[in-house]
Scaffold this motif. Structure first.
Motif, mmCIF file in Angstrom:
data_model
loop_
_atom_site.group_PDB
_atom_site.id
_atom_site.type_symbol
_atom_site.label_atom_id
_atom_site.label_comp_id
_atom_site.label_asym_id
_atom_site.label_seq_id
_atom_site.Cartn_x
_atom_site.Cartn_y
_atom_site.Cartn_z
ATOM 1 N N TRP A 45 0.842 -1.200 0.000
ATOM 2 C CA TRP A 45 0.000 0.000 0.000
ATOM 3 C C TRP A 45 0.875 1.247 0.000
ATOM 4 O O TRP A 45 0.629 2.203 -0.753
ATOM 5 C CB TRP A 45 -0.907 -0.001 1.221
ATOM 6 N N HIS A 59 1.074 4.096 -3.054
ATOM 7 C CA HIS A 59 0.607 5.455 -2.791
ATOM 8 C C HIS A 59 1.759 6.455 -2.694
ATOM 9 O O HIS A 59 1.610 7.528 -2.098
ATOM 10 C CB HIS A 59 -0.255 5.479 -1.524
ATOM 11 N N VAL A 65 -4.407 -3.738 6.110
ATOM 12 C CA VAL A 65 -4.735 -2.826 5.008
ATOM 13 C C VAL A 65 -6.157 -2.295 5.144
ATOM 14 O O VAL A 65 -6.412 -1.100 4.956
ATOM 15 C CB VAL A 65 -4.524 -3.511 3.644
ATOM 16 N N TRP A 115 -6.159 0.298 7.890
ATOM 17 C CA TRP A 115 -5.434 1.481 7.417
ATOM 18 C C TRP A 115 -6.314 2.314 6.482
ATOM 19 O O TRP A 115 -6.407 3.537 6.615
ATOM 20 C CB TRP A 115 -4.160 1.027 6.719
ATOM 21 N N GLU A 116 -6.990 1.648 5.565
ATOM 22 C CA GLU A 116 -7.828 2.366 4.604
ATOM 23 C C GLU A 116 -9.066 2.962 5.269
ATOM 24 O O GLU A 116 -9.533 4.041 4.891
ATOM 25 C CB GLU A 116 -8.205 1.451 3.451
ATOM 26 N N THR A 171 -7.517 6.134 6.974
ATOM 27 C CA THR A 171 -7.042 7.175 6.061
ATOM 28 C C THR A 171 -8.167 7.743 5.194
ATOM 29 O O THR A 171 -7.993 8.799 4.568
ATOM 30 C CB THR A 171 -5.915 6.652 5.149
ATOM 31 N N ALA A 172 -9.318 7.077 5.165
ATOM 32 C CA ALA A 172 -10.477 7.626 4.445
ATOM 33 C C ALA A 172 -11.043 8.859 5.145
ATOM 34 O O ALA A 172 -11.795 9.635 4.546
ATOM 35 C CB ALA A 172 -11.563 6.561 4.303
#
Length: 362
Positions: A12, A16, A206, A209-210, A213-214
């Motif tokens: 990831w 990114h 993941v 994390w997503e 971070t959203a």
């Protein structure tokens, strides 16, 4: 050179645009945008850090508390379930093999969180100090650790993850569920800001994390910002400010040595030949690790261990080991490359406006 080990978030991070570097044997992000932007994000809003390189061990079974208490400096007799404590793994001479946090999961049931560069050394050292047959496991590879740090961290946690974290106090932890997986949420931090550490199975890293971070209040931050932030707080980094040549007392942590247990290195843990002190250096020019520290008469009295420009303060700061006899002086000189930098001793932390102990009301 061996290829660095990926973390569960390495793909990831690379996808990114993170700038990646080998660190403690792992493939780690040093920055995503810029160190300064990520530093300010952590101080003012909330940032999320990939800390999956850290190691995790578990120890359980009858007598675990007594046995572990003889291996580390932590006072486990006063560590209740749901709480965690910072301390040290020492060698026979009182030198620091590693600094670590121990979590009390229940009676005679513990999790230890250690530095990534010391996983193998720590595990073998502690194992050798435990009784044969102890239920001691290295669960680092199957465990992910993600740190959410910053003044807005609680709001993000509350809005993005299941569970009630409003009553979670400093150096305490609770359990919750994330997508069917058991997840520990602790409140310690390495930034001086309100912060939470999220431990869960590596396979869910993941997705977690997503989910974090959203949130528009959050941005990922790398090792660069983590270093400038922890240095502003005067927090030590193993391998620079902590090592096997210095005792906890020399690093400024003699007050933590309260365990009544006869742990390895106890007789010398309070030894004090040098002291780790904070130095304020005017301007943006920073000293470097290894620079010689002199008293105001230019006599060498120590060495810089960590140094950086401190974005929150507008000038450079450093940590340095100096001879105990010189540690109370106010003025020093740092012999940096091609220049001498004037420095003044300052009490730690350098940055005093952190939110780490902020009361959370819901």
């Amino acid at each position: 050179m061996e290829k660095p080990t990926p973390t569960p978030l390495t793909d990831w991070n690379r996808e990114h645009g993170a700038k990646m570097v080998p660190f403690a044997g792992f493939d780690m992000p040093v920055q995503y945008t810029s160190i300064l932007a990520e530093h300010e994000q952590t101080r003012n809003k909330a940032a999320v850090f990939d800390i999956c390189h850290m190691g995790e061990f578990t120890l359980s079974g009858d007598g675990a508390a007594q046995a572990l208490g003889k291996a580390v400096t932590h006072d486990l007799a006063t560590l209740a379930p749901g709480k965690c404590r910072y301390g040290f793994l020492l060698n026979e001479e009182g030198g620091v093999i590693d600094d670590l946090i121990i979590y009390c999961l229940g009676v005679d049931d513990y999790m230890l969180v250690v530095n990534g560069s010391r996983i193998v050394v720590d595990f073998e050292t502690i194992k050798a100090r435990l009784p044969a047959g102890s239920n001691f496991r290295n669960v680092s590879a199957e465990t992910a650790k993600i740190d959410l740090q910053g003044p807005l961290a609680f709001e993000v946690l509350r809005d993005r993850l299941p569970g009630d974290f409003s009553g979670l106090k400093y150096f305490n932890f609770v359990w919750t569920d994330f997508q069917g997986a058991k997840m520990m949420v602790s409140r310690t931090g390495y930034t001086g800001e309100l912060g939470y550490e999220l431990f869960l199975p590596a396979g869910q890293a993941v997705a977690l994390w997503e989910a974090i971070t959203a949130d528009p209040r959050v941005a990922p931050a790398g090792l660069g910002a983590r270093d400038t932030i922890r240095l502003e707080m005067g927090y030590p980094l193993y391998g620079q400010d902590l090592d096997e040549e210095h005792t906890p007392a020399e690093a400024g942590y003699g007050w933590l040595l309260t365990s009544p247990a006869d742990y390895v290195g106890k007789g010398k843990a309070a030894g004090l030949r040098q002291k780790l002190i904070g130095l304020e250096i005017p301007g943006r020019r920073s000293a470097r690790h290894g620079d010689v520290v002199c008293d105001k008469s230019s006599k060498p009295v120590g060495v810089v261990t960590s140094a950086s420009f401190a974005p929150s303060l507008g000038h450079a700061v450093a940590l340095a080991y100096v001879d105990a006899s010189a540690a109370e002086a106010k003025d020093f000189l740092v012999k940096a490359a091609r220049v001498e930098l004037p420095a003044k001793r300052r009490d730690l932390p350098f940055y005093k406006d952190g939110t780490a102990r902020k009361a959370i009301t819901g």
